[in-house]
Design an enzyme around this catalytic site. Sequence first.
Site, PDB file in Angstrom:
ATOM      1  N   THR A  32       0.823  -1.206   0.000  1.00 59.97           N
ATOM      2  CA  THR A  32       0.000   0.000   0.000  1.00 59.97           C
ATOM      3  C   THR A  32       0.861   1.261   0.000  1.00 59.97           C
ATOM      4  O   THR A  32       0.593   2.206  -0.747  1.00 59.97           O
ATOM      5  CB  THR A  32      -0.919   0.010   1.233  1.00 59.97           C
ATOM      6  OG1 THR A  32      -0.133  -0.271   2.403  1.00 59.97           O
ATOM      7  CG2 THR A  32      -2.021  -1.024   1.113  1.00 59.97           C
ATOM      8  N   PHE A 157      -7.745   5.170   4.924  1.00 58.30           N
ATOM      9  CA  PHE A 157      -7.432   4.082   5.853  1.00 58.30           C
ATOM     10  C   PHE A 157      -8.697   3.460   6.437  1.00 58.30           C
ATOM     11  O   PHE A 157      -8.653   2.782   7.456  1.00 58.30           O
ATOM     12  CB  PHE A 157      -6.539   4.596   6.986  1.00 58.30           C
ATOM     13  CG  PHE A 157      -5.199   5.090   6.514  1.00 58.30           C
ATOM     14  CD1 PHE A 157      -4.164   4.203   6.271  1.00 58.30           C
ATOM     15  CD2 PHE A 157      -4.983   6.443   6.289  1.00 58.30           C
ATOM     16  CE1 PHE A 157      -2.918   4.641   5.835  1.00 58.30           C
ATOM     17  CE2 PHE A 157      -3.748   6.892   5.847  1.00 58.30           C
ATOM     18  CZ  PHE A 157      -2.719   5.987   5.610  1.00 58.30           C
ATOM     19  N   CYS A 164      -7.611   1.513   9.823  1.00 53.08           N
ATOM     20  CA  CYS A 164      -6.319   0.830   9.718  1.00 53.08           C
ATOM     21  C   CYS A 164      -5.414   1.150  10.901  1.00 53.08           C
ATOM     22  O   CYS A 164      -5.182   2.321  11.219  1.00 53.08           O
ATOM     23  CB  CYS A 164      -5.636   1.231   8.414  1.00 53.08           C
ATOM     24  SG  CYS A 164      -3.968   0.573   8.225  1.00 53.08           S
TER      25      CYS A 164
END
Length: 220
Positions: A32, A157, A164
């Site tokens: 990512t 996120f 996240c």
Amino acid sequence: LLAARDPETGTGMSDKQLRDEILTIFLAGHETTANALSWIWYLLAQNPAAEARLHDELDRVLGGRMPTYGDLAELKWTRMVIEEAMRLYPPAHTIARTALAEDRIGGVRVPAGAIITISIYMTHRNPNLWTDPERFDPERFAPTEAARRHRFAYLPFGGGPRICIGNSFALAETQVIVAAIAQHYRVRLAPGHVVQPIGLITLHAKGGIWVTLEPRGRSV
């Protein structure tokens, strides 16, 4: 991770849990961030004014030395560039949630157990949430602008209790890498190479993003 203990039970991780956490760091914490960096260089190469402002900030704050964690608070424009790039090209382009119980969203019945797919990519380009959403504009993330925005208009996120866990680390890591490279080089797109986003597990550029590095101060 080996020393971690559950605050309620006092037990540690099993070997399987430990392995799973390490795999998560490698997969979710590497691919990512790498994709985010690719899109950052892609956008900077097409927006010379934003790139010039980035270079000015890096020269002023760092003066040619390597960035440290302590510099990040002063690299405000760098952070805004990163956040805007992740708005246009969020590495996690889609997330899914399972409804624990029956609900209604916008008048639509959602049965218990239904899988709800949320397109982060489309949310970040929704004209009801963003003015001129296709335009690259890091000023959207100035503190006054961000404070006026709906809390779930921007969710690279995710959001809520399942946001996240690597959010802060990923942003800090990306800031350091951008600062370390951009203070010495300009990244230029290779001519003739078409960049096309493709949504796999993460948001890739089909065929990659091809670039050349140009040392600042002289061309090669």
